[in-house]
Design a protein around this motif. Structure first.
Motif: not given
Lengths: 75, 411
Positions: B65, B69, B123, B126-131
């Motif tokens: 995990k 990240h 995309k 909204r598909r940009v990662s929170p990370f």
């Protein structure tokens, strides 16, 4: 077809290296080791998978909250 | 306060080996770590070669995990730091508030940035990662090392392009020397083998464009035509001498000098007369108490660009004087690793410590055609044995940043 709870449990289990069967609706995300960034990422994946848009207006505390948010978005 | 600073742990992740022993043995053997790019298809680029880290398993040092990240550059940083810190045995011996991290990167999470830009375009937002942000920002390797070891003193990145690793080590040395920390994990990392990154370097005409790995990274050779990008990380545990001695730590060398300047001349080109770089070297030599006649090994910045290698040669002559410069034994290990950008200064400081410890100097491989303007001794093709009294590591970066770190055996 897999229900929403199973989908969420599987997504969480995959992240945490757990067995999906060990995850319950009342489990708190933070206690499981899922912080707000992890939760946002998981929701994004589920949005892709289910073709829905989940509005994150409410605080998602438990696994059950995530399931409810998805079900609400799917209606 | 002017305390002594020693190295008590070292870690390396490089295109010629993971772990300091594998890295060092490859350098002495003259192994070339440069090959065709595999991390993406380079068919659209003018350059197709890079120094990639092979067989790297991020999950050797991080949970699945956490690794997912962490940008590739941060994964390298963690792996190098774990090797160095575990070797040092420092954990548990130091007040967490007195333990710091100075860790550099030239760019930060290049791969993460590119991947999320692609998501944005293909995309939507909204598909940009929170990370995306935490994985991309260049301070994150320093922070992640601090988190891992509960080191609560200052955690500061050096973000000075190809000088980052040397700046991190130099500034960490000053922090210990002047009493702001007792232990520092220092070093640098980089993972720039991404399409947009190399396209940018290509556009600058900074990269070698040959397809032949044996004719690509050619520091100080007349045929040199640009650097070869590479990835990896280097980490050094620096420690105040008296405490290291008191706890019986193994000491791998002493940082005895650091000099840094800025050319204040051009955003990318080095100042052709080498005055900025030469001054950085001279400052490091002064701190190190260098005396004419000492046997000095120079791990050159030696990128293989036409401008750098010439300016660096002039810089060494300015700092040492013409007569002493002719006695220097110089090599560019970038001939084997490629240019690891923000990690370069860190892994090359490790080379200096190893050269001092073993009295053997790695070569500049593939140096076959002498450039009359690069007329010093660059240890061509094969390693050389011989006593080393003082070793210096040069790093110069886009922005005109110059840094030199000087190391001696700890006696």
């Amino acid at each position: 077809m897999m229900d929403t709870f199973q989908l969420v449990a599987r997504g969480l289990a995959c992240r945490l290296g757990l067995d999906a069967a060990d995850i319950k609706a009342e489990d708190e995300l933070l206690t499981l080791g899922i912080d707000s960034l992890d939760a946002a990422e998981l929701l994004m994946e589920l949005e892709d998978k289910l073709g829905v848009e989940i509005e994150q207006t409410k605080k998602l505390k438990t696994v059950g909250d995530v399931v409810a948010a998805i079900d609400e978005a799917s209606e | 306060m002017n305390r002594r600073v020693v190295i008590t742990g070292m870690g390396a992740v490089t295109p010629v080996g993971i772990g300091v022993d594998a890295f060092w043995n490859s350098l002495l053997a003259g192994k070339n770590g440069i090959d065709r790019i595999t991390l993406f298809d380079p068919c659209n680029l003018r350059s197709s070669l890079a120094g990639e880290v092979k067989d790297f398993d991020p999950e050797a040092c991080q949970t699945a995990k956490d690794a997912s990240h962490t940008d590739r550059s941060g994964q390298f940083a963690i792996a190098a730091a774990v090797e160095a810190v575990e070797q040092s045995g420092v954990v548990g011996t130091v007040d967490p508030w007195r333990a710091a991290v100075y860790f550099g990167s030239g760019v930060g999470g290049f791969e993460t940035t590119e991947a999320n830009c692609r998501k944005l375009i293909e995309k939507g937002a909204r598909r940009v990662s929170p990370f995306f942000v935490p994985m991309m920002i260049a301070n994150m390797p320093a922070s992640m090392i601090a988190i891992r070891y509960d080191f609560r003193g200052q955690a500061i990145p050096a973000v000075t392009a190809c000088t980052s690793g040397s700046h991190a080590i130099g500034e960490a040395t000053r922090a210990i020397r002047h009493g702001y920390a007792d232990v520092v994990v220092s070093g640098g990392c980089e993972a720039p083998i991404v399409e947009v990154g190399l396209a940018g370097f290509n556009a600058m005409k900074a990269l070698a464009t040959t397809d032949d790995p044996e004719e690509a990274s050619l520091p100080f050779d007349k045929r040199r035509a640009g650097f070869v990008p590479a990835e990896g990380a280097g980490a050094l545990v620096l420690e105040e001498y008296e405490r290291a001695k008191a706890r019986g730590a193994k000491i791998y060398g002493e940082i005895v000098g650091y000099g840094t300047t800025c050319d204040a001349y051009h955003i990318t080109a080095p100042k052709p007369d080498g005055t900025g770089a030469g001054k950085a070297v001279a400052l490091a030599l002064e701190e190190a108490g260098w005396k004419p006649g000492e046997r000095v090994y120079v791990n050159a910045h030696g990128t293989g660009t036409s401008l750098n290698d010439l300016a660096e040669t002039l810089a060494l002559k300015l700092a040492f004087g013409e007569k002493e410069a002719n006695q220097l034994q110089i090599s560019s290990t970038k001939s084997m690793t490629g240019h690891m950008l923000g990690a370069a200064g860190a892994v090359e400081a490790i080379v200096c410590a190893k050269a001092l410890a073993e009295n053997v100097m790695p070569p500049t491989i593939n140096l076959l055609e002498r450039d009359p303007e690069c007329d010093l001794d660059y240890i061509p093709c094969v390693k050389r044995e011989g006593t080393v009294d003082l070793a210096i590591s040069n790093s110069f970066g886009f922005g005109g940043h110059n840094a030199c770190v000087a190391i001696r055996r700890c006696e």
